[in-house]
Design an enzyme around this catalytic site. Structure first.
Site, mmCIF file in Angstrom:
data_model
loop_
_atom_site.group_PDB
_atom_site.id
_atom_site.type_symbol
_atom_site.label_atom_id
_atom_site.label_comp_id
_atom_site.label_asym_id
_atom_site.label_seq_id
_atom_site.Cartn_x
_atom_site.Cartn_y
_atom_site.Cartn_z
ATOM 1 N N ASP A 6 -6.657 2.182 3.574
ATOM 2 C CA ASP A 6 -5.691 1.460 2.525
ATOM 3 C C ASP A 6 -4.713 2.348 2.202
ATOM 4 O O ASP A 6 -4.632 3.482 2.299
ATOM 5 C CB ASP A 6 -6.804 1.034 1.476
ATOM 6 C CG ASP A 6 -6.023 0.571 0.489
ATOM 7 O OD1 ASP A 6 -5.160 -0.555 0.917
ATOM 8 O OD2 ASP A 6 -6.548 0.613 -0.755
ATOM 9 N N SER A 7 -3.902 1.797 1.341
ATOM 10 C CA SER A 7 -2.536 2.408 0.645
ATOM 11 C C SER A 7 -3.196 3.309 -0.505
ATOM 12 O O SER A 7 -2.475 4.100 -0.839
ATOM 13 C CB SER A 7 -1.592 1.828 0.159
ATOM 14 O OG SER A 7 -2.124 0.724 -0.539
ATOM 15 N N TYR A 38 2.144 0.235 -1.472
ATOM 16 C CA TYR A 38 2.804 -0.288 -0.114
ATOM 17 C C TYR A 38 3.505 -1.815 -0.312
ATOM 18 O O TYR A 38 4.297 -1.995 0.120
ATOM 19 C CB TYR A 38 1.961 -0.571 1.035
ATOM 20 C CG TYR A 38 1.212 0.714 1.899
ATOM 21 C CD1 TYR A 38 1.529 2.006 1.252
ATOM 22 C CD2 TYR A 38 0.763 0.428 3.093
ATOM 23 C CE1 TYR A 38 1.285 3.094 2.017
ATOM 24 C CE2 TYR A 38 0.240 1.747 3.594
ATOM 25 C CZ TYR A 38 0.300 2.962 3.366
ATOM 26 O OH TYR A 38 0.141 4.134 3.803
ATOM 27 N N GLY A 39 2.876 -2.285 -1.573
ATOM 28 C CA GLY A 39 2.966 -3.815 -1.783
ATOM 29 C C GLY A 39 4.375 -4.187 -2.207
ATOM 30 O O GLY A 39 4.615 -5.334 -2.202
ATOM 31 N N CYS A 69 -6.458 -3.242 3.542
ATOM 32 C CA CYS A 69 -5.260 -3.518 2.780
ATOM 33 C C CYS A 69 -4.691 -4.892 2.910
ATOM 34 O O CYS A 69 -4.369 -5.100 4.255
ATOM 35 C CB CYS A 69 -4.384 -2.425 3.055
ATOM 36 S SG CYS A 69 -2.802 -2.470 2.370
ATOM 37 N N THR A 71 -1.716 -6.040 2.252
ATOM 38 C CA THR A 71 -0.405 -5.773 2.533
ATOM 39 C C THR A 71 -0.249 -5.452 4.031
ATOM 40 O O THR A 71 0.592 -5.952 4.814
ATOM 41 C CB THR A 71 0.134 -4.705 1.707
ATOM 42 O OG1 THR A 71 0.001 -5.075 0.418
ATOM 43 C CG2 THR A 71 1.727 -4.498 1.787
ATOM 44 N N GLU A 148 -5.785 1.361 -10.032
ATOM 45 C CA GLU A 148 -5.238 2.706 -9.685
ATOM 46 C C GLU A 148 -5.735 3.573 -11.000
ATOM 47 O O GLU A 148 -6.265 4.584 -10.784
ATOM 48 C CB GLU A 148 -4.014 3.041 -9.022
ATOM 49 C CG GLU A 148 -3.708 2.377 -7.768
ATOM 50 C CD GLU A 148 -4.216 2.964 -6.577
ATOM 51 O OE1 GLU A 148 -4.327 4.411 -6.406
ATOM 52 O OE2 GLU A 148 -4.783 2.698 -5.708
ATOM 53 N N CYS A 182 -5.906 -8.961 -1.781
ATOM 54 C CA CYS A 182 -5.458 -7.348 -1.797
ATOM 55 C C CYS A 182 -6.872 -6.672 -2.223
ATOM 56 O O CYS A 182 -7.761 -7.262 -2.997
ATOM 57 C CB CYS A 182 -4.581 -7.293 -2.819
ATOM 58 S SG CYS A 182 -4.180 -5.593 -3.494
ATOM 59 N N THR A 183 -7.067 -5.680 -1.459
ATOM 60 C CA THR A 183 -8.403 -5.228 -1.615
ATOM 61 C C THR A 183 -8.532 -4.258 -2.847
ATOM 62 O O THR A 183 -9.540 -3.782 -3.350
ATOM 63 C CB THR A 183 -8.541 -4.005 -0.508
ATOM 64 O OG1 THR A 183 -7.448 -3.138 -0.370
ATOM 65 C CG2 THR A 183 -9.041 -4.795 0.734
ATOM 66 N N HIS A 184 -7.356 -4.368 -3.821
ATOM 67 C CA HIS A 184 -7.704 -3.400 -5.068
ATOM 68 C C HIS A 184 -8.060 -4.687 -6.183
ATOM 69 O O HIS A 184 -8.974 -4.289 -6.967
ATOM 70 C CB HIS A 184 -6.266 -3.269 -5.646
ATOM 71 C CG HIS A 184 -5.634 -1.780 -5.137
ATOM 72 N ND1 HIS A 184 -5.496 -1.684 -3.940
ATOM 73 C CD2 HIS A 184 -5.573 -0.596 -5.713
ATOM 74 C CE1 HIS A 184 -4.926 -0.559 -3.865
ATOM 75 N NE2 HIS A 184 -4.983 0.225 -4.929
#
Ligand code: DGL
Length: 265
Positions: A6-7, A38-39, A69, A71, A148, A182-184
């Site tokens: 992932d980013s 990245y997004g 990810c 994105t 994050e 989005c995986t976040h």
């Protein structure tokens, strides 16, 4: 061994699910914490970064690579699949399948990064499966920095306000199913769920990609019978990553996190 990337930290939502359903698989995770997000970047940059991430993970001879990810799955999946013999599993297709199964009213909202929403990846696949479906794409650029930085508590005023800002149009649209594309975002699932209420189904792309991985490994008779080692690589401070990851994975991973200079790949 499974390679997951992932980013940043978001792909840990896939690792958490993979650990639950495939505890005997060894996992090497790469989080591009030095270059996240990245997004908000352009297509060429996202593809270049994704190919470097792939090349790094290929060093471990993985039996599959999970692009955890939204994105990268939206913008660079074809480029990745062309660049390797290893099966590459993204998050878009599994999440779309789950949303189609869940939606009764055929009104689906997709939350994602600006690059994901701009790409139209989820909407195209949803519409291809059911042209009568209504789809709303909602870019949520502030969700990634919230996650994050660990602002995932639904009672946190910043989190609450940001969720309201992005989800208000989704409620007005009348979605019965929302793809957390989005995986976040699964780390904000409680905050989003509290805002939209119980009647709306939330589809978590990280979880769906983990379930898809299990299905593929079973189908190919590639399930591991022994193992379960977890290794983590990041392109910025391992310590910062280990601290936040401990909260997300609910376990200590300090020793297992190492730095890698991803620009070399
Ligand atoms: N993990 C990314 C995704 O799933 C979000 C973070 C970023 O923008 O890099 O889209």
């Amino acid at each position: 061994m499974l390679g997951v990337f992932d980013s940043g930290l978001g792909g840990l939502s896939s690792v958490r699910k993979l650990t639950e359903i495939l505890p005997r698989e060894d996992i090497v995770y790469f989080g591009d914490t030095g270059r996240v997000p990245y997004g908000t970047r352009g297509r060429e940059t996202i593809i270049r970064y994704a190919l470097q991430d792939l090349r790094f993970l290929e060093r471990f001879s993985p039996k599959a690579i999970i692009v955890a990810c939204g994105t990268v799955s939206s913008v660079a999946l074809d480029a990745l699949r062309q660049a390797t013999e290893v099966p590459v599993i993204g998050v878009v297709e599994p999440a779309v399948r789950a949303a189609l199964a869940a939606s009764r009213e055929r009104k689906i909202a997709v939350l994602g990064t600006p690059a994901t929403i701009r790409s139209g990846s989820y909407a195209a696949k949803l519409k291809a499966a059911d042209p009568a479906l209504s789809v709303l794409g909602q870019a949520c650029p502030l969700f990634v920095p919230l996650v994050e930085n660990g602002h995932i508590d639904p009672a946190d005023p910043i989190t609450k306000e940001t969720v309201k800002r992005y989800l208000e149009p989704v409620l007005a649209f009348g979605a019965d199913t929302i793809i957390l594309g989005c995986t976040h975002y699964p780390f904000l699932k409680r905050a989003i769920g509290e805002y939209v209420g119980e009647g709306i189904r939330l589809i978590d792309a990280g979880t769906e990609s983990a379930l898809e991985t299990k299905r593929i490994l079973e189908e190919k008779d590639m399930l591991s019978q022994a193992g379960g080692e977890r290794r983590f690589y990041v392109s910025d401070s391992p310590q910062g990553f280990a601290e936040t990851a401990r909260v997300f994975l609910d376990r200590e991973i300090g020793e297992a996190v190492k730095y890698v200079d991803i620009e070399k790949y």
